[in-house]
Design a protein around this motif. Structure first.
Motif, mmCIF file in Angstrom:
data_model
loop_
_atom_site.group_PDB
_atom_site.id
_atom_site.type_symbol
_atom_site.label_atom_id
_atom_site.label_comp_id
_atom_site.label_asym_id
_atom_site.label_seq_id
_atom_site.Cartn_x
_atom_site.Cartn_y
_atom_site.Cartn_z
ATOM 1 N N PHE A 17 0.880 -1.169 0.000
ATOM 2 C CA PHE A 17 0.000 0.000 0.000
ATOM 3 C C PHE A 17 0.911 1.211 0.000
ATOM 4 O O PHE A 17 1.556 1.496 0.994
ATOM 5 N N ILE A 22 3.423 -4.957 2.551
ATOM 6 C CA ILE A 22 2.686 -5.758 3.533
ATOM 7 C C ILE A 22 3.034 -7.235 3.388
ATOM 8 O O ILE A 22 3.346 -7.910 4.357
ATOM 9 N N GLY A 41 -0.463 -12.340 13.930
ATOM 10 C CA GLY A 41 -0.791 -11.242 14.824
ATOM 11 C C GLY A 41 -1.643 -10.203 14.119
ATOM 12 O O GLY A 41 -1.755 -10.193 12.895
ATOM 13 N N SER A 42 -2.228 -9.318 14.898
ATOM 14 C CA SER A 42 -3.065 -8.273 14.339
ATOM 15 C C SER A 42 -2.232 -7.374 13.430
ATOM 16 O O SER A 42 -1.125 -6.986 13.790
ATOM 17 N N GLY A 43 -2.786 -7.097 12.259
ATOM 18 C CA GLY A 43 -2.103 -6.182 11.347
ATOM 19 C C GLY A 43 -1.015 -6.810 10.500
ATOM 20 O O GLY A 43 -0.229 -6.106 9.879
ATOM 21 N N CYS A 44 -0.964 -8.152 10.461
ATOM 22 C CA CYS A 44 0.110 -8.775 9.692
ATOM 23 C C CYS A 44 -0.316 -9.016 8.250
ATOM 24 O O CYS A 44 0.475 -9.457 7.431
ATOM 25 N N GLY A 45 -1.566 -8.732 7.918
ATOM 26 C CA GLY A 45 -1.972 -8.812 6.519
ATOM 27 C C GLY A 45 -2.862 -9.992 6.176
ATOM 28 O O GLY A 45 -2.940 -10.397 5.015
ATOM 29 N N SER A 47 -6.309 -10.219 6.470
ATOM 30 C CA SER A 47 -7.462 -9.760 5.685
ATOM 31 C C SER A 47 -7.014 -9.326 4.302
ATOM 32 O O SER A 47 -7.694 -9.586 3.299
ATOM 33 N N THR A 48 -5.872 -8.674 4.266
ATOM 34 C CA THR A 48 -5.341 -8.219 2.983
ATOM 35 C C THR A 48 -5.076 -9.405 2.059
ATOM 36 O O THR A 48 -5.416 -9.366 0.872
ATOM 37 N N GLN A 91 -14.543 -9.210 7.550
ATOM 38 C CA GLN A 91 -14.283 -9.006 8.971
ATOM 39 C C GLN A 91 -15.347 -8.099 9.589
ATOM 40 O O GLN A 91 -15.759 -8.297 10.713
ATOM 41 N N GLU A 169 -12.327 -13.987 10.379
ATOM 42 C CA GLU A 169 -12.663 -13.974 11.800
ATOM 43 C C GLU A 169 -14.144 -14.217 12.061
ATOM 44 O O GLU A 169 -14.836 -13.346 12.587
ATOM 45 N N HIS A 202 -8.330 -16.228 15.306
ATOM 46 C CA HIS A 202 -7.348 -16.144 16.383
ATOM 47 C C HIS A 202 -7.677 -17.112 17.505
ATOM 48 O O HIS A 202 -6.889 -17.281 18.414
ATOM 49 N N ARG A 219 4.266 -9.973 10.578
ATOM 50 C CA ARG A 219 4.380 -8.591 10.113
ATOM 51 C C ARG A 219 5.819 -8.255 9.728
ATOM 52 O O ARG A 219 6.062 -7.602 8.717
HETATM 53 N N1 LIG Z 1 -6.529 -0.013 2.301
HETATM 54 C C1 LIG Z 1 -5.342 0.034 2.939
HETATM 55 N N2 LIG Z 1 -4.488 1.052 2.725
HETATM 56 C C2 LIG Z 1 -3.290 1.098 3.363
HETATM 57 N N3 LIG Z 1 -2.850 0.176 4.217
HETATM 58 C C3 LIG Z 1 -3.662 -0.868 4.472
HETATM 59 C C4 LIG Z 1 -4.946 -0.986 3.853
HETATM 60 N N4 LIG Z 1 -5.521 -2.127 4.302
HETATM 61 C C5 LIG Z 1 -4.657 -2.669 5.159
HETATM 62 N N5 LIG Z 1 -3.532 -1.922 5.262
HETATM 63 C C6 LIG Z 1 -2.354 -2.232 6.065
HETATM 64 O O1 LIG Z 1 -2.051 -3.574 5.841
HETATM 65 C C7 LIG Z 1 -1.656 -4.191 7.037
HETATM 66 C C8 LIG Z 1 -2.419 -5.479 7.209
HETATM 67 O O2 LIG Z 1 -3.791 -5.191 7.368
HETATM 68 P P1 LIG Z 1 -4.843 -6.343 7.511
HETATM 69 O O3 LIG Z 1 -6.170 -5.701 7.612
HETATM 70 O O4 LIG Z 1 -4.658 -7.311 6.416
HETATM 71 O O5 LIG Z 1 -4.429 -6.974 8.898
HETATM 72 P P2 LIG Z 1 -4.987 -8.297 9.594
HETATM 73 O O6 LIG Z 1 -3.888 -9.269 9.586
HETATM 74 O O7 LIG Z 1 -6.280 -8.694 8.973
HETATM 75 O O8 LIG Z 1 -5.198 -7.780 11.066
HETATM 76 P P3 LIG Z 1 -6.414 -8.078 12.101
HETATM 77 O O9 LIG Z 1 -6.124 -9.380 12.707
HETATM 78 O O10 LIG Z 1 -6.247 -6.970 13.095
HETATM 79 O O11 LIG Z 1 -7.676 -8.016 11.335
HETATM 80 C C9 LIG Z 1 -1.836 -3.201 8.156
HETATM 81 O O12 LIG Z 1 -0.586 -2.728 8.514
HETATM 82 C C10 LIG Z 1 -2.647 -2.097 7.543
HETATM 83 O O13 LIG Z 1 -2.173 -0.867 8.026
#
Ligand SMILES: Nc1ncnc2c1ncn2[C@@H]1O[C@H](COP(=O)(O)OP(=O)(O)OP(=O)(O)O)[C@@H](O)[C@H]1O
Ligand SMILES: [Mg+2]
Lengths: 258, 377
Positions: A17, A22, A41-45, A47-48, A91, A169, A202, A219
């Motif tokens: 991004f 990521i 962990g949270s924020g590791c990507g 959902s992405t 989510q 989730e 989780h 992450r």
């Molecule tokens: N649309 C976006 N634009 C910029 N950065 C993004 C975007 N979507 C996600 N990110 C970044 O990508 C990273 C991963 O986000 P993601 O939502 O995939 O986390 P996650 O593993 O699903 O976390 P959680 O368990 O908290 O849901 C985060 O650092 C977030 O800041």
């Protein structure tokens, strides 16, 4: 899983991004009929990664192939065809706020089949019964609790009995009893209809309960740090990040500071 | 996917035991067919007992399970025994997915749609009156809070005020300028067509400047600001309501009106008079272009004539009007935003209604100004 028939193949997926990298060169395969769990962990990507697999975003590099169709290169017709075979629980549930629960679930049925109204009504009622939301047809999403929205989202994802289900989730926000029922539902759908399931969760208990294979994202590593059977990973992994996750430990430097 | 279609055959004479052989796919494509099969079975055969043979079923999904349950359900109603034969382990698993008891549960809420016309008119009238009440009381709240903020300048969120001033003022200037320029141009051109006949070209500059300063400048600016910024305020606050952000603010001890609305109202109050001045200037410039190119007036004469027609009183009242419009537009925009409860659809209607109500109130207030000012002179 004797014949390893890969339904989803991710090859060298790179996601960024802006300047924020990521996922870096992630490859994985999901086999037909398995319950595949993505951890991290949270924020590791996580959902992405899911959103890239279902082709919502264009990756910075790499390919995603579902049922033999390259999602990054497919035309709209092909995409539509693949998407009919996929269901996704977001989510945040992502129910359409201007429609009742009934209409939300009927939406894919109306779009992709030409069933009569009566058949659609029966299908919707059945899906709601599956997730324990019978009677909530005429509620608007805003009139549901967080966990109920999740379950309505699951019912919508399952409306067409897709061959691949993605759950982000599913049990977050559910009480332990409902969460356990949901695990059972996931297992039954997997056994009964043979649906391939890709799940982000989780809940340790649920992981050991439903997962046939897990991958763990990190992450820092920007990719997969562990893969395999969750029980075995817990027992045998030497990676402290994996061990901490499965044993609910916080990282060591934090304990020392306390 | 296999392409084996669903097929079935019925065995047994009417009134006796019926055996239903199913083969192929028991899947969603055939749900309607399967449901009508049930109807047919009960209507034409009046069975005493039903046997369903699933030996040749190649695939069953939840629609197939639904069919079997419907069949059982119908049969149970008429107390006819049903036997499912040769059911595989998988198919049993699918059947078990569905909780038979909860399938029969009643809907909790009845469908809300479909009121009669009388009812609709009644509710419409109540809504309208409530709406007026809400707008008046909200505007009152805003004015009180504005005053209290003026005495406690450090409580105003200046960062927000500046951003909002930029969005409403600076970013709005091009469109205000363009529309006013064209308005001045058109006014000068159209009036000159008439005035030329009497040799009264000289009056075009004063016509443009008086019309703009007294009426059109403030109104045009207000309309553009309502469309650009009033709607944006409503959408922004409305979306925050949907995401529970406003609730979060309250929980953290902030007053949402002070936090969200006051900076916007304040910014609009500062910026709209400036936009109005620019609007007047651009319109006069538009008139000047026509005057110089089409009416053989010199730039000097045009400006001189314009200056002669300008009165300090008009300029001041026009700016006061602009400030009042600003408060109303920003206030209504924010109020509409706060009215949103929980869906994206409501954000849409809040945005529309912010613009429509602002326009309505601008016209009403403008007429009040016209009457009051005519007596003041
Ligand atoms: N649309 C976006 N634009 C910029 N950065 C993004 C975007 N979507 C996600 N990110 C970044 O990508 C990273 C991963 O986000 P993601 O939502 O995939 O986390 P996650 O593993 O699903 O976390 P959680 O368990 O908290 O849901 C985060 O650092 C977030 O800041
Ligand atoms: Mg996530």
């Amino acid at each position: 899983m004797s014949n390893k028939d890969a339904v989803i193949v991710v090859e060298g997926l790179t996601v960024r991004f802006g300047d924020d990298l990521i996922l870096d060169n992630v490859s994985l395969e999901v086999y037909r009929g398995e319950v595949f769990v993505i951890l991290g962990g949270s924020g590791c990507g996580k959902s992405t990664l899911l959103k890239h697999i279902i082709g919502l975003y264009e990756p910075a590099g790499g390919r995603v192939i579902i049922n033999g169709i390259d999602m990054t290169a497919a035309d709209d017709n092909k995409l539509r065809q693949v998407r009919r075979d996929m269901g996704m629980l977001f989510q945040s549930s992502a129910l359409l706020g201007s429609m009742t629960v009934f209409e939300n679930i009927a939406l894919p049925l109306k779009e992709y089949t030409d069933l009569s109204d009566r058949a659609i009504r029966l299908m919707v009622r059945m899906k709601l019964a599956m997730v324990g939301l019978s009677g909530y047809e005429n509620h608007f999403p805003s009139e549901l609790s967080g966990g109920m929205k999740k379950r309505a989202g699951i019912a919508r994802a399952m409306a067409l009995d897709p061959t691949i289900l993605f759950f982000d989730e599913p049990s977050a926000g559910l009480d332990p009893v409902t969460a356990a029922e949901l695990d059972l539902l996931i297992k039954n759908i997997n056994n009964g209809i043979g649906t391939t399931m890709v799940i982000v969760t989780h809940e340790l208990e649920s992981i050991f309960n439903i997962a046939q294979r897990v991958i763990m994202l990190d992450r820092g590593e920007k990719g997969i740090i562990a893969e395999g059977d969750p029980m075995r990973l817990r027992r045998e992994s030497t990676d402290p990040r994996v061990r901490n996750f499965f044993n609910r430990h916080i990282a060591e430097h934090l304990i020392e500071g306390a | 996917m296999t392409s084996d279609k669903l097929s079935f055959s019925l065995d047994g004479s009417p009134g006796e035991k019926q055996t239903l052989y199913l083969s192929g796919r028991l899947s969603i494509e055939y749900l309607d067919k399967m449901l009508s099969l049930i109807e047919e079975l009960f209507r034409e055969k009046r069975p005493a007992e039903i046997i369903v043979d699933l030996k040749d079923v190649t695939y069953m999904d939840s629609a197939g399970a639904l069919f079997l349950l419907e069949l059982e359900h119908r049969a149970a109603n008429e107390s006819i025994p049903v036997n499912l034969l040769n059911m595989s382990f998988k198919e049993k698993g699918i059947l078990d997915l569905i909780d038979r008891q909860s399938l029969k549960e009643e809907t909790i809420l009845t469908e809300k749609r479909g009121q009669g016309i009388v009812e609709q008119i009644g509710y419409g009238a109540i809504d309208f009156l409530n709406d007026i009440k809400n707008v008046v009381s909200f505007t009152g709240t805003i004015i009180i809070k504005l005053f209290s903020s003026v005495f406690h300048l450090n409580t105003i969120r200046w960062g927000d005020v500046i951003t909002c001033m930029k969005k409403t003022g600076v970013d709005g200037l091009p469109i205000v300028g363009l529309i006013s320029f064209l308005l001045g141009l058109i006014m000068a051109f159209m009036s000159s067509l008439q005035l030329k006949q009497f040799g009264a070209n000289m009056f075009v500059p004063s016509l443009v400047s008086i019309a703009m300063i007294k009426e059109l400048g403030p109104i045009m600016t207000a309309i553009i600001v309502a469309g650009r910024s009033g709607s944006a305020f409503a959408a922004e606050i409305g979306t925050m309501k949907v995401n529970e952000e406003v609730d979060a603010l309250i929980t953290m001890g902030f007053d949402p009106v002070k936090f969200l609305a006051i900076p916007k109202v304040f910014a609009a109050m500062v910026v709209v008079p400036f936009l109005t001045i620019f609007s007047d200037l651009f319109a006069i410039f538009g008139g000047l272009v026509v005057g110089v190119l089409g009416l053989d007036l010199t730039i000097h004469t045009y400006i001189q004539q314009t200056m002669k027609a300008m009165k300090i009183f008009d300029i001041v009242t026009s700016l006061i009007k602009a400030v009042v419009f600003a408060v109303l537009i920003a206030g209504i925009g924010c109020q509409r935003g706060f009215e949103v409860k929980n869906s994206a659809e409501e954000v849409g209607s809040a945005t529309t209604s912010a613009v429509v109500s602002s326009l309505f109130i601008i016209i009403v207030v403008d007429s009040m100004f016209a009457i009051v000012l005519s007596y003041l002179k």
